[in-house]
Design a protein around this motif. Sequence first.
Motif, PDB file in Angstrom:
ATOM      1  N   ASN B 397      72.040  38.126  33.700  1.00 27.45           N
ATOM      2  CA  ASN B 397      71.080  37.045  33.607  1.00 27.45           C
ATOM      3  C   ASN B 397      71.582  36.087  32.542  1.00 27.45           C
ATOM      4  N   ALA B 398      70.790  35.105  32.259  1.00 29.80           N
ATOM      5  CA  ALA B 398      71.275  34.084  31.348  1.00 29.80           C
ATOM      6  C   ALA B 398      71.303  34.568  29.913  1.00 29.80           C
ATOM      7  N   PHE B 399      70.584  35.650  29.611  1.00 32.47           N
ATOM      8  CA  PHE B 399      70.406  36.032  28.215  1.00 32.47           C
ATOM      9  C   PHE B 399      71.301  37.184  27.790  1.00 32.47           C
ATOM     10  N   THR B 400      71.564  38.109  28.674  1.00 31.86           N
ATOM     11  CA  THR B 400      72.379  39.256  28.296  1.00 31.86           C
ATOM     12  C   THR B 400      73.407  39.537  29.377  1.00 31.86           C
ATOM     13  N   LYS B 401      74.424  40.265  28.972  1.00 24.84           N
ATOM     14  CA  LYS B 401      75.485  40.643  29.900  1.00 24.84           C
ATOM     15  C   LYS B 401      75.990  42.020  29.500  1.00 24.84           C
ATOM     16  N   MET B 402      76.347  42.797  30.500  1.00 30.08           N
ATOM     17  CA  MET B 402      76.872  44.133  30.219  1.00 30.08           C
ATOM     18  C   MET B 402      78.317  44.195  30.683  1.00 30.08           C
ATOM     19  N   TYR B 403      79.180  44.696  29.803  1.00 31.00           N
ATOM     20  CA  TYR B 403      80.602  44.795  30.102  1.00 31.00           C
ATOM     21  C   TYR B 403      81.052  46.253  29.973  1.00 31.00           C
ATOM     22  N   ASP B 445      74.841  40.828  15.436  1.00 27.87           N
ATOM     23  CA  ASP B 445      73.538  41.020  16.067  1.00 27.87           C
ATOM     24  C   ASP B 445      73.516  40.529  17.509  1.00 27.87           C
ATOM     25  N   CYS B 446      74.606  39.847  17.921  1.00 23.18           N
ATOM     26  CA  CYS B 446      74.714  39.494  19.343  1.00 23.18           C
ATOM     27  C   CYS B 446      74.911  40.734  20.192  1.00 23.18           C
ATOM     28  N   ILE B 447      75.399  41.768  19.545  1.00 22.92           N
ATOM     29  CA  ILE B 447      75.646  43.001  20.296  1.00 22.92           C
ATOM     30  C   ILE B 447      74.350  43.793  20.298  1.00 22.92           C
ATOM     31  N   ILE B 448      73.784  43.941  21.436  1.00 21.62           N
ATOM     32  CA  ILE B 448      72.504  44.614  21.565  1.00 21.62           C
ATOM     33  C   ILE B 448      72.699  46.125  21.547  1.00 21.62           C
ATOM     34  N   MET B 465      85.025  37.559  27.473  1.00 22.67           N
ATOM     35  CA  MET B 465      83.689  37.946  27.027  1.00 22.67           C
ATOM     36  C   MET B 465      83.111  36.857  26.143  1.00 22.67           C
ATOM     37  N   LYS B 466      81.811  36.638  26.300  1.00 25.56           N
ATOM     38  CA  LYS B 466      81.120  35.650  25.475  1.00 25.56           C
ATOM     39  C   LYS B 466      80.106  36.366  24.592  1.00 25.56           C
ATOM     40  N   LEU B 467      80.051  35.928  23.326  1.00 23.90           N
ATOM     41  CA  LEU B 467      79.000  36.354  22.422  1.00 23.90           C
ATOM     42  C   LEU B 467      78.171  35.113  22.135  1.00 23.90           C
ATOM     43  N   GLY B 468      76.949  35.140  22.585  1.00 27.57           N
ATOM     44  CA  GLY B 468      76.186  33.909  22.472  1.00 27.57           C
ATOM     45  C   GLY B 468      76.886  32.840  23.281  1.00 27.57           C
TER      46      GLY B 468
END
Lengths: 164, 742
Positions: B397-403, B445-448, B465-468
């Motif tokens: 989604n636009a807010f989080t991503k899982m890699y 803190d970008c890393i959930i 990979m994008k952080l924020g």
Amino acid sequence: MNIQLLKTTDDQRTAFKTCTQIGTDINAVPTDDMSELQPKIVINYDSTYLAANYVYIGLFGKYYKIDKKSVTIGKKIVLECTIDAVMSYFYSDAQTGKKGIDQCKITAVRNGGIGQPTKIQDTKFPVLPNEQELMQTVATNVSLSNTAEYSYIITVIGGAANGS
Amino acid sequence: MAVNTNIYGASDQWRNAAFYDKFYPNKKANFGDNTSKLSDGVTKGKLSYNEPIDKSLSYCGLGTECALSHVRYVQNVSNTATIIDSQDRFQTNFLFGEITTQTGMDGNYNYSQLSDLKYQKAWQANFDSDTWWSNNKNKLVEPYTSIHPKSVVFLIYVIAVNSTFTNSINVTLSEYRTQYTTYPNISQVYIVPFMNDSLATENSPSRNQFGAAGNITSNNRQGFCLGLLDEYEIPSRNFNMYSYQLTWSRIVMGNLYQTDTSERSTATAIIYVPENVGEHFKYQRVNIYDYYYIRTYIEYYDGIFDEIIKTVACFGLYFTEKTNVAQHGLFTDNDMYIGILDSNGIGHGEYLRGADTATAPQNNYTDMQQSGYDYTKEVDKTKYINNTQFYGTWSSNAFTKMYVLTAAQVSALANELYTAVSAAPAGEEIERYNQSVFLTQNPIDCIISLKKFPMSLPYSAAVPMKLGSYTTTVNAAPLLYSTGIYSFTFSNSSDNGLYPWFNNSFLDYEPYTKCELTIPFCGTVEIPTTYLHDYDTIDVKLIVDFITGACTAYIQARNITIDSVSGECAVSLPVNGIQSATLDSQIHSAATARNKSALTNGLGLIGGLAAVGIGIATGGIGTAVIGGIAALTSGANMITQDKNIEYELQHMQVPMKQVSGASGAINQSYDMRCKMRITRPKISGSYDAEVYANTVGFACLINTTVSSLSGLTVGDINLDGLDASDVEKQLIKNAFASGVIL
């Protein structure tokens, strides 16, 4: 009345015992009023007769176990007998249609002829109470491992590039 | 099943295949006098035109997960493209082979099938003329009789068309992953074999593309082909047809982009579609330059990439979607796959990847026929074993991503964070820069969350990979599926069930014999031993939720679920100080609460607490344990809750937590195998069956006639009809109650 003196070495529990006749048919007389279930009969003395442990009484058509033998004054042998009901009624008679034990129905709860334990629980079976055998099988068709390479999942804020 | 030597020649007479690999040789048929073409087979009396080709060439079965097992026949019916019939097979037989062009043949060999099926049989000598477009090129196919599993790496290609059907591409599957939005209509998927050339050494592959059957433009060139050996029943409007579909092509999905129906209006397009294609299979009758065609294609959909890989995996050989890997990749290369065959030698789309390919049994083969596949054996579909299956498409989604990352990538990301912060423009406050880029003053803190799983995870093509809003230099693969099913199987092919019976008696059942399954991460489950005797397969399907790390295991006997148990298989790794402190605090609180509860209730400390203590020392404990203790509330039934906790702690296998994702020094003491333990009784050493039979008799429950029994018999006898006195009857009953020898 005629009787047959018999000898058997079969287990007492055998249904129809295998017997060999001692001598020939013998004439016997009762000692008193003779019971069909526990007859007491007298025969003339013959040393060979002392080996008998079973007798067939033709008057009743039944087999009897000799419980006690006594030799009396006057060269007589007194036989005290008890009926062997299983042996007496075991076989059916096809000619007369008389039913025997062999044609009767039974619910057997123990049987030696099976040869091995069945699925019915047997509390007498010699299982050692405190000893057990342990077997283990491992499924190997799937590999889980801490050394798998792509095994970390990181969740971050922010979308991916290029629409992926 | 061995290749039929009566037809294809003795194995020591088989001929070397073209593009002979000096390390991993392949062989082709010898029909006699060193001839290998199917037409030679006819000449030598081994094969007949119009009769099926012997299927023993098929070293494995292509399962229902292969597109070749799902055929659609599309024809022009009343000016409308119509699916006139379809075939869905549980398994498909095939051959690999090569073909050599002959002098005089035109080089324009674009046929992947017999385009005109108005004739009775497809596998036949020739059509109505001997011109190139009608001569049956299947005659030239030289079937392979022995294929070494390491002799070939297949590269997957896709032919796709744009939405207006004005432009097309012919690219590898890897390249197509970045082009499918522009070219969403897949008309064909095919595989090209890469085999070692003279430059290859044993540890340094050098593979070249083996000539393509559709790409020969001169004579005496070798081409590789794939043919299907199963009979097809193709209905038609005008006549009945029955075709043996020998395609002599490398197509595994789709087929020709279009079929010319202008002159042969009864032509039928034969298309292979993925199992789950559904409405995404498109077919149209189109007019192009005054000629009518049937156009077929597969419209792109989420999951098509997986379907393509599964289709190719069904062949049980090495494959890849990248050219450089096909050319030079080691078998353990990250982007190398190998298909896995089940115990019947059937491919169901399962595969191993990267380093895991080393565990594939094919690595011990010298001939793929060692898979044991027997095309004559009817496979019981209920015994299908699915080792690994992924599902649950995961979209960001636009807010989080899982890699999905490797340990090295985790390290690289950690280092990247410093680079990210130092990227702040000169003169700008760090805090303001961080807030604008990362939405927080602390980039970490970008890393959930960061979780470590004990298995390889499914992922799609790597992207930066994008952080924020900050794009890192770490190329990370997005998580592809949210759920994975890992199947463990215990099976016994004998007629006696799952394990050797102990006299097939009461001793094989509870309480004398017990069976427990220890399932990784979930604990120990006792299963009734009746399932070991009545079924010859016990499956444990471990379903892992990649999002939460939770897992549930379903125990199945012949696909019927008999029990289930849950647990947690992922280890959460703290990525900052706050998370670590919180986690340790929770562990400590949980242990304290448990101790307090146990002592209050006089239960004393239980063994499970030792595990908690160990967890604290190494800093790791599963969240499920925390959850169980958190359920403990004051005023509740302390004894009941203690028992619940005790159960959870005793049955929870606490995963060991690693200190650092990049350290590599991971505790291996945690057994991740699924085990079945059977405890069974021991019999006294002095036991003698004959003695026991004659003195005690074996417990039984038999309703029968006395004459049918033998040996010592104890029972209740029915004396109805016996002409004896009551006393005598009682004597008889008493005798049988204590035992009569019959």
